[in-house]
Design an enzyme around this catalytic site. Structure first.
Site, short mmCIF file in Angstrom:
data_model
loop_
_atom_site.label_atom_id
_atom_site.label_comp_id
_atom_site.label_asym_id
_atom_site.label_seq_id
_atom_site.Cartn_x
_atom_site.Cartn_y
_atom_site.Cartn_z
N CYS A 1 40.54 48.48 34.51
CA CYS A 1 41.89 48.70 35.04
C CYS A 1 42.56 49.88 34.32
CB CYS A 1 42.73 47.44 34.93
SG CYS A 1 42.84 46.75 33.26
N ASN B 1 47.30 45.28 36.48
CA ASN B 1 45.92 45.54 36.06
C ASN B 1 44.93 45.04 37.11
OD1 ASN B 1 47.09 43.00 35.15
ND2 ASN B 1 45.17 42.57 34.09
#
Length: 297
Positions: free
Chosen positions: A129, A269
């Protein structure tokens, strides 16, 4: 693929990432989602999918290798240690495997940087992420300036970091560092991951410190603006919160607010890596559609 050109899709892993992936895949007009796979029928993710009327299995990788028909695309949302085995087992089936773990087994892909590479590989890796949030900007700056040092600090709320991610913290840091180095050519790269226990949960954010040749506010700002616009085409909650340049050192910070019906806003994320993975899958589907339509004509 089906006659309408839509590839069949399965998600392997029924945790936070897997469930959000399913919700995104079922809304796609170019993908045919069919199955969410876990290893325990009591897993909340499998139960959620079943309540949505979607196909589920608690048979793990066997559900994919022993399926009546091979899946065209499989998203692997398990963990880095398991991915190598999954890739080995699915390779003979001709499956396009999109890896959301930091395994580094397949081709590392960041959609706005080298997304078209994905169509030529059977196993692509979405880095992390933090990598998906930082590399588009870092790569854009590196095309204008030589970068000597890059530091990437990622902060994610504890509630948005699942068990599989926690098992892969070392791999996460190492893969992010390697990807930043590969995509920017920076001589020295450092990656740091902070898991924040703060309440209310912290919004997902990534800060970047850069040392390089002739960095200026105008040049860096233009590169950042271009990169952010490209990412926002498929990650609507992606935005810059800081961009400064002083004495040849640049500091850039971004935040990602999740736009999803399955995860909270602070879980940017999850949203950014899933959105990037979905974007790759849809590019793959579209690149293969003309051939399918020609054959069926």
């Amino acid at each position: 693929m089906k006659q309408d050109g839509r590839p069949s899709v399965a998600v392997l892993g029924a945790g936070l990432i897997g469930v959000d992936l399913v919700s995104k895949a079922v809304r796609s007009d170019v993908l045919d989602f069919r199955l969410l796979v876990g290893r325990d029928e009591r897993t909340p993710g499998l139960r959620q999918a079943a309540r949505m009327g979607l196909g589920t299995s608690a048979e793990g990788i066997r559900a994919l290798t022993e399926a009546a028909e091979p899946f065209d695309i499989v998203f692997d949302a398990t963990n880095a240690m398991s991915h190598a085995l999954h890739a080995e087992l699915l390779a003979p089936l001709g499956t396009m495997l999109i890896d959301l773990t930091p395994s580094k087994v397949g081709r590392m892909v960041v959609p706005t940087v080298n997304g078209l590479d994905a169509t030529g590989f059977s196993d692509v890796n979405m880095v992390s992420c933090g990598g998906q949030a930082s590399i588009p900007i870092l790569h854009a700056v590196s095309r204008r300036h030589r970068l000597d040092y890059v530091e990437v600090v990622t902060t994610a709320a504890s509630l948005s970091v699942g068990r599989s991610t926690r098992l892969n913290l070392d791999e996460y840091v190492g893969t992010t560092q390697d990807a930043v180095r590969d995509f920017t050519g920076a001589k020295e790269v450092k990656s740091i991951l902070n898991i924040s226990p703060a309440r209310p949960p912290a919004t997902f954010r990534v800060s970047m410190s850069l040392h390089g040749d002739k960095l200026t506010r105008g040049s860096v700002g233009a590169a950042v603006e271009e990169a952010v616009a490209a990412v926002r085409a498929f990650v609507g909650g992606y935005r810059v919160t800081a961009c400064t340049v002083n004495d040849g050192t640049a500091f850039i910070a971004v935040e990602v607010t999740a736009h999803s019906d399955r995860i909270p806003k602070h879980a940017g994320n999850i949203d950014i890596i899933n959105s990037a993975a979905l974007h790759v899958a849809e590019q793959y589907a579209r690149s293969n559609r003309p051939a399918v339509e020609k054959e069926s004509a």
